[in-house]
Design a protein around this motif. Structure first.
Motif, PDB file in Angstrom:
ATOM      1  N   ASP A  53       0.907  -1.237   0.013  1.00 21.98           N
ATOM      2  CA  ASP A  53       0.062   0.044  -0.012  1.00 21.98           C
ATOM      3  C   ASP A  53       0.898   1.331  -0.045  1.00 21.98           C
ATOM      4  O   ASP A  53       1.861   1.321   1.038  1.00 21.98           O
ATOM      5  N   TYR A  56       6.085   2.127  -4.220  1.00 16.74           N
ATOM      6  CA  TYR A  56       6.695   2.687  -5.473  1.00 16.74           C
ATOM      7  C   TYR A  56       5.832   2.202  -6.619  1.00 16.74           C
ATOM      8  O   TYR A  56       5.331   0.937  -6.463  1.00 16.74           O
ATOM      9  N   HIS A  57       5.762   2.783  -7.628  1.00 15.92           N
ATOM     10  CA  HIS A  57       5.277   2.120  -9.224  1.00 15.92           C
ATOM     11  C   HIS A  57       6.202   0.803  -9.400  1.00 15.92           C
ATOM     12  O   HIS A  57       7.389   0.912  -9.551  1.00 15.92           O
ATOM     13  N   GLY A  58       5.443  -0.235  -9.546  1.00 11.46           N
ATOM     14  CA  GLY A  58       6.132  -1.446  -9.847  1.00 11.46           C
ATOM     15  C   GLY A  58       6.412  -2.451  -8.738  1.00 11.46           C
ATOM     16  O   GLY A  58       7.244  -3.343  -8.693  1.00 11.46           O
ATOM     17  N   ALA A  59       6.215  -1.879  -7.271  1.00 15.93           N
ATOM     18  CA  ALA A  59       6.254  -2.761  -6.142  1.00 15.93           C
ATOM     19  C   ALA A  59       5.544  -3.956  -6.453  1.00 15.93           C
ATOM     20  O   ALA A  59       6.158  -4.951  -5.852  1.00 15.93           O
ATOM     21  N   ARG A  60       4.298  -4.153  -6.985  1.00 12.17           N
ATOM     22  CA  ARG A  60       3.577  -5.268  -7.014  1.00 12.17           C
ATOM     23  C   ARG A  60       4.507  -6.455  -7.988  1.00 12.17           C
ATOM     24  O   ARG A  60       4.510  -7.656  -7.684  1.00 12.17           O
ATOM     25  N   LYS A  61       5.217  -5.885  -8.975  1.00  9.54           N
ATOM     26  CA  LYS A  61       5.963  -6.878  -9.543  1.00  9.54           C
ATOM     27  C   LYS A  61       7.321  -7.238  -8.794  1.00  9.54           C
ATOM     28  O   LYS A  61       7.507  -8.388  -9.027  1.00  9.54           O
ATOM     29  N   ASP A  62       7.926  -6.478  -8.261  1.00  5.66           N
ATOM     30  CA  ASP A  62       8.716  -6.696  -7.534  1.00  5.66           C
ATOM     31  C   ASP A  62       8.611  -7.818  -6.182  1.00  5.66           C
ATOM     32  O   ASP A  62       9.324  -8.659  -6.030  1.00  5.66           O
ATOM     33  N   ARG A  71       1.508 -11.604  -9.762  1.00  2.07           N
ATOM     34  CA  ARG A  71       0.966 -10.461  -9.427  1.00  2.07           C
ATOM     35  C   ARG A  71      -0.521 -10.573  -8.863  1.00  2.07           C
ATOM     36  O   ARG A  71      -1.040 -10.247  -7.903  1.00  2.07           O
ATOM     37  N   TYR A  75      -2.838 -10.434  -5.537  1.00  2.00           N
ATOM     38  CA  TYR A  75      -4.055  -9.604  -5.373  1.00  2.00           C
ATOM     39  C   TYR A  75      -5.255 -10.598  -5.115  1.00  2.00           C
ATOM     40  O   TYR A  75      -5.721 -10.146  -4.052  1.00  2.00           O
TER      41      TYR A  75
END
Length: 83
Positions: A53, A56-62, A71, A75
């Protein structure tokens, strides 16, 4: 002869009683394990969500790379455990 049959019947009843008790203990232990697993998963996915939450942008990919999953799985698990 009658005493031998009585002994066998007593032994049979004793065996049934002990196995029934063992089965009940097993079922109770398995319920505890299931609850522990559910609580652990809920805590883990709450932690994942808290870390993602506002990240940074791309955190879910990381996160997907670190957790070795997709991903979409992240979710769905966050949604599943209601966190």
């Amino acid at each position: 002869m009658a005493s031998r049959n009585d002994n066998a019947a007593d032994a049979r009843e004793e065996l049934k009683r002990r196995l029934t008790e063992a089965k009940a203990r097993r079922e109770q232990a398995l319920k505890k394990i299931d609850k522990l697993r559910e609580d652990t998963e809920k805590e883990f996915w709450a932690n994942v969500k808290a870390n993602l939450d506002g990240a940074y942008h791309g955190a879910r990919k990381d996160a997907a790379e670190v957790l070795d999953c997709e991903r979409d799985h992240i979710y769905k698990q966050i949604k599943r455990y209601g966190v």
